[in-house]
Design a protein around this motif. Structure first.
Motif, PDB file in Angstrom:
ATOM      1  N   GLY A 132       0.807  -1.207   0.000  1.00  0.00           N
ATOM      2  CA  GLY A 132       0.000   0.000   0.000  1.00  0.00           C
ATOM      3  C   GLY A 132       0.840   1.256   0.000  1.00  0.00           C
ATOM      4  N   LEU A 133       2.019   1.168   0.585  1.00  0.00           N
ATOM      5  CA  LEU A 133       2.927   2.316   0.624  1.00  0.00           C
ATOM      6  C   LEU A 133       3.396   2.678  -0.780  1.00  0.00           C
ATOM      7  CD1 LEU A 133       4.322   4.105   2.837  1.00  0.00           C
ATOM      8  CD2 LEU A 133       6.324   2.694   2.480  1.00  0.00           C
ATOM      9  N   MET A 134       3.513   1.666  -1.640  1.00  0.00           N
ATOM     10  CA  MET A 134       4.008   1.920  -2.989  1.00  0.00           C
ATOM     11  C   MET A 134       2.937   2.470  -3.921  1.00  0.00           C
ATOM     12  SD  MET A 134       7.098   1.294  -2.604  1.00  0.00           S
ATOM     13  CE  MET A 134       7.527   1.595  -4.323  1.00  0.00           C
ATOM     14  N   ASP A 135       1.709   1.955  -3.831  1.00  0.00           N
ATOM     15  CA  ASP A 135       0.692   2.400  -4.789  1.00  0.00           C
ATOM     16  C   ASP A 135      -0.393   3.280  -4.178  1.00  0.00           C
ATOM     17  OD1 ASP A 135      -0.908   0.604  -3.397  1.00  0.00           O
ATOM     18  OD2 ASP A 135      -0.914  -0.908  -4.959  1.00  0.00           O
ATOM     19  N   GLY A 136      -0.441   3.381  -2.840  1.00  0.00           N
ATOM     20  CA  GLY A 136      -1.411   4.240  -2.188  1.00  0.00           C
ATOM     21  C   GLY A 136      -2.847   3.760  -2.298  1.00  0.00           C
ATOM     22  N   LYS A 137      -3.064   2.550  -2.796  1.00  0.00           N
ATOM     23  CA  LYS A 137      -4.420   2.028  -2.960  1.00  0.00           C
ATOM     24  C   LYS A 137      -4.959   1.504  -1.631  1.00  0.00           C
ATOM     25  CE  LYS A 137      -4.063   0.930  -7.861  1.00  0.00           C
ATOM     26  NZ  LYS A 137      -4.186  -0.118  -8.909  1.00  0.00           N
ATOM     27  N   PRO A 138      -6.283   1.306  -1.542  1.00  0.00           N
ATOM     28  CA  PRO A 138      -6.881   0.843  -0.274  1.00  0.00           C
ATOM     29  C   PRO A 138      -6.263  -0.466   0.211  1.00  0.00           C
ATOM     30  CG  PRO A 138      -8.587   1.605  -1.770  1.00  0.00           C
ATOM     31  CD  PRO A 138      -7.311   1.579  -2.568  1.00  0.00           C
ATOM     32  N   ARG A 139      -6.161  -0.583   1.529  1.00  0.00           N
ATOM     33  CA  ARG A 139      -5.603  -1.795   2.133  1.00  0.00           C
ATOM     34  C   ARG A 139      -6.497  -2.989   1.821  1.00  0.00           C
ATOM     35  NH1 ARG A 139      -0.469  -0.168   3.908  1.00  0.00           N
ATOM     36  NH2 ARG A 139      -0.620   1.522   5.437  1.00  0.00           N
ATOM     37  N   SER A 140      -5.872  -4.124   1.513  1.00  0.00           N
ATOM     38  CA  SER A 140      -6.630  -5.331   1.176  1.00  0.00           C
ATOM     39  C   SER A 140      -6.975  -6.154   2.410  1.00  0.00           C
ATOM     40  CB  SER A 140      -5.836  -6.189   0.193  1.00  0.00           C
ATOM     41  OG  SER A 140      -4.584  -6.555   0.762  1.00  0.00           O
ATOM     42  N   ALA A 141      -6.400  -5.803   3.570  1.00  0.00           N
ATOM     43  CA  ALA A 141      -6.667  -6.546   4.804  1.00  0.00           C
ATOM     44  C   ALA A 141      -6.389  -5.640   6.003  1.00  0.00           C
ATOM     45  CB  ALA A 141      -5.783  -7.795   4.874  1.00  0.00           C
ATOM     46  N   SER A 142      -6.908  -6.054   7.155  1.00  0.00           N
ATOM     47  CA  SER A 142      -6.640  -5.348   8.405  1.00  0.00           C
ATOM     48  C   SER A 142      -5.498  -6.045   9.127  1.00  0.00           C
ATOM     49  CB  SER A 142      -7.875  -5.341   9.303  1.00  0.00           C
ATOM     50  OG  SER A 142      -8.944  -4.623   8.704  1.00  0.00           O
ATOM     51  N   VAL A 143      -4.826  -5.300   9.999  1.00  0.00           N
ATOM     52  CA  VAL A 143      -3.768  -5.870  10.840  1.00  0.00           C
ATOM     53  C   VAL A 143      -4.064  -5.473  12.280  1.00  0.00           C
ATOM     54  CG1 VAL A 143      -1.310  -5.986  11.338  1.00  0.00           C
ATOM     55  CG2 VAL A 143      -2.088  -5.692   8.973  1.00  0.00           C
ATOM     56  N   VAL A 144      -4.158  -6.473  13.155  1.00  0.00           N
ATOM     57  CA  VAL A 144      -4.539  -6.252  14.551  1.00  0.00           C
ATOM     58  C   VAL A 144      -3.456  -6.821  15.461  1.00  0.00           C
ATOM     59  CG1 VAL A 144      -6.271  -6.760  16.319  1.00  0.00           C
ATOM     60  CG2 VAL A 144      -6.987  -6.332  13.966  1.00  0.00           C
ATOM     61  N   ALA A 145      -3.095  -6.068  16.490  1.00  0.00           N
ATOM     62  CA  ALA A 145      -2.073  -6.520  17.440  1.00  0.00           C
ATOM     63  C   ALA A 145      -2.601  -7.704  18.244  1.00  0.00           C
ATOM     64  CB  ALA A 145      -1.676  -5.376  18.370  1.00  0.00           C
ATOM     65  N   ARG A 146      -1.788  -8.760  18.329  1.00  0.00           N
ATOM     66  CA  ARG A 146      -2.166  -9.919  19.126  1.00  0.00           C
ATOM     67  C   ARG A 146      -1.717  -9.761  20.579  1.00  0.00           C
ATOM     68  NH1 ARG A 146       0.970 -15.015  17.962  1.00  0.00           N
ATOM     69  NH2 ARG A 146       0.679 -14.318  15.827  1.00  0.00           N
ATOM     70  N   ASP A 147      -0.620  -9.050  20.769  1.00  0.00           N
ATOM     71  CA  ASP A 147      -0.133  -8.711  22.100  1.00  0.00           C
ATOM     72  C   ASP A 147       0.456  -7.305  22.004  1.00  0.00           C
ATOM     73  OD1 ASP A 147       2.222  -9.186  20.687  1.00  0.00           O
ATOM     74  OD2 ASP A 147       2.522 -11.167  21.565  1.00  0.00           O
ATOM     75  N   THR A 148       1.205  -6.868  23.000  1.00  0.00           N
ATOM     76  CA  THR A 148       1.802  -5.540  22.915  1.00  0.00           C
ATOM     77  C   THR A 148       2.793  -5.517  21.759  1.00  0.00           C
ATOM     78  OG1 THR A 148       1.554  -5.158  25.280  1.00  0.00           O
ATOM     79  CG2 THR A 148       3.133  -3.782  24.121  1.00  0.00           C
ATOM     80  N   CYS A 149       2.518  -4.677  20.785  1.00  0.00           N
ATOM     81  CA  CYS A 149       3.259  -4.666  19.526  1.00  0.00           C
ATOM     82  C   CYS A 149       3.943  -3.306  19.356  1.00  0.00           C
ATOM     83  CB  CYS A 149       2.277  -4.923  18.385  1.00  0.00           C
ATOM     84  SG  CYS A 149       3.030  -5.394  16.841  1.00  0.00           S
ATOM     85  N   ARG A 150       5.271  -3.294  19.404  1.00  0.00           N
ATOM     86  CA  ARG A 150       6.040  -2.062  19.216  1.00  0.00           C
ATOM     87  C   ARG A 150       6.505  -1.983  17.767  1.00  0.00           C
ATOM     88  NH1 ARG A 150       6.739  -3.511  24.488  1.00  0.00           N
ATOM     89  NH2 ARG A 150       6.588  -1.796  25.995  1.00  0.00           N
ATOM     90  N   THR A 151       6.292  -0.835  17.153  1.00  0.00           N
ATOM     91  CA  THR A 151       6.557  -0.701  15.729  1.00  0.00           C
ATOM     92  C   THR A 151       7.315   0.578  15.402  1.00  0.00           C
ATOM     93  OG1 THR A 151       4.524   0.535  15.207  1.00  0.00           O
ATOM     94  CG2 THR A 151       4.364  -1.874  15.259  1.00  0.00           C
ATOM     95  N   LEU A 152       7.954   0.568  14.250  1.00  0.00           N
ATOM     96  CA  LEU A 152       8.485   1.781  13.636  1.00  0.00           C
ATOM     97  C   LEU A 152       7.599   2.056  12.429  1.00  0.00           C
ATOM     98  CD1 LEU A 152      10.724   3.978  13.400  1.00  0.00           C
ATOM     99  CD2 LEU A 152      11.908   2.404  11.843  1.00  0.00           C
TER     100      LEU A 152
END
Length: 238
Positions: free
Chosen positions: A89-109
């Motif tokens: 999605g970062l490359m084409d900017g089109k709508p996300r094809s799926a959701s992403v949900v944290a399963r536990d405490t999730c630290r991200t950059l």
């Protein structure tokens, strides 16, 4: 515990996608990004929204879920530390094809589209690495599509993913945290709660599983892998 900037640079360069970066390039990318923490059940990416950023999982786990025609959400993939989410999605900017949900405490950059594309223009090797990452994602999706239709097979493959995430302790039993109760897990695996309960009951009678709580199972490692292998051989014969 907060991750120090210098440690974050090393973590970023340990991710296969960012391996081509020099230390200075990784530092610039870290400075351009932002750190975000998601608790259990919080959404990192919402299906249908425009893709304007990507996530590098520094610690914790997340599940990739896709809506079905019946209005449920089916589990596609499990993501772990070092994985990158949302790069397409970062490359084409089109709508996300799926959701992403944290399963536990999730630290991200979190990396925004503009800063990442600037980095790509400066580093052709990173562009090649991104293509490889996207190809791997497509292969994983194709493998998921090719999975057998049987409810038991879907549950066994789901548990196999969870079991691979557990540190090998040498103990015969491994405890698996599902991240959700069985009522919520069943639709994600494309089955009813009653079907899921029946399969777990059968595996319990075979002493492969033991229900510890509403969200935890104990799995007998050796019996589980033997059962999974046996099921695979039956499917191959068919």
């Amino acid at each position: 515990m907060a991750i120090q900037p210098e440690d974050l640079v090393e973590k970023l360069r340990s991710v296969p996608l960012f391996a081509p970066l020099t230390v200075s390039e990784a530092e610039l990318l870290v400075q351009a990004g932002r750190r975000a923490v998601y608790r259990h059940g919080q959404t990192l990416i919402q299906e249908g929204e425009a893709g304007t950023n990507m996530f590098v999982i520094l610690s914790g786990h997340a599940d990739v879920l896709q809506s079905t025609f019946e209005g449920n959400r089916r589990l596609l993939l499990a993501r772990r530390p070092g994985d990158v989410i949302g790069e397409l999605g970062l490359m084409d900017g089109k709508p996300r094809s799926a959701s992403v949900v944290a399963r536990d405490t999730c630290r991200t950059l979190v990396l925004e589209q503009r800063s990442f594309q600037q980095c790509l223009r400066r580093n052709p090797d990173l562009a090649i690495s991104l293509i490889r990452s996207l190809a791997q994602s497509i292969r994983e999706q194709n493998a998921r599509i090719a999975q057998p239709d049987g409810a038991k097979a879907r549950l066994m493959l789901f548990l196999a993913e969870r079991l691979r995430e557990e540190v090998e302790s040498g103990e015969p039993l491994a405890e698996i945290e599902l991240g959700q109760n069985f009522a919520h897990l069943a639709p994600g695996l494309g089955m009813t709660r009653e079907t899921l309960s029946r399969i777990i009951s059968e595996l319990t009678q075979l002493r492969i599983l033991k229900k510890l709580s509403r969200t935890r199972l104990a799995v007998h490692r050796r019996r589980f892998w033997l059962e999974l292998q046996s099921d695979s051989e039956v499917l191959d014969d068919e």
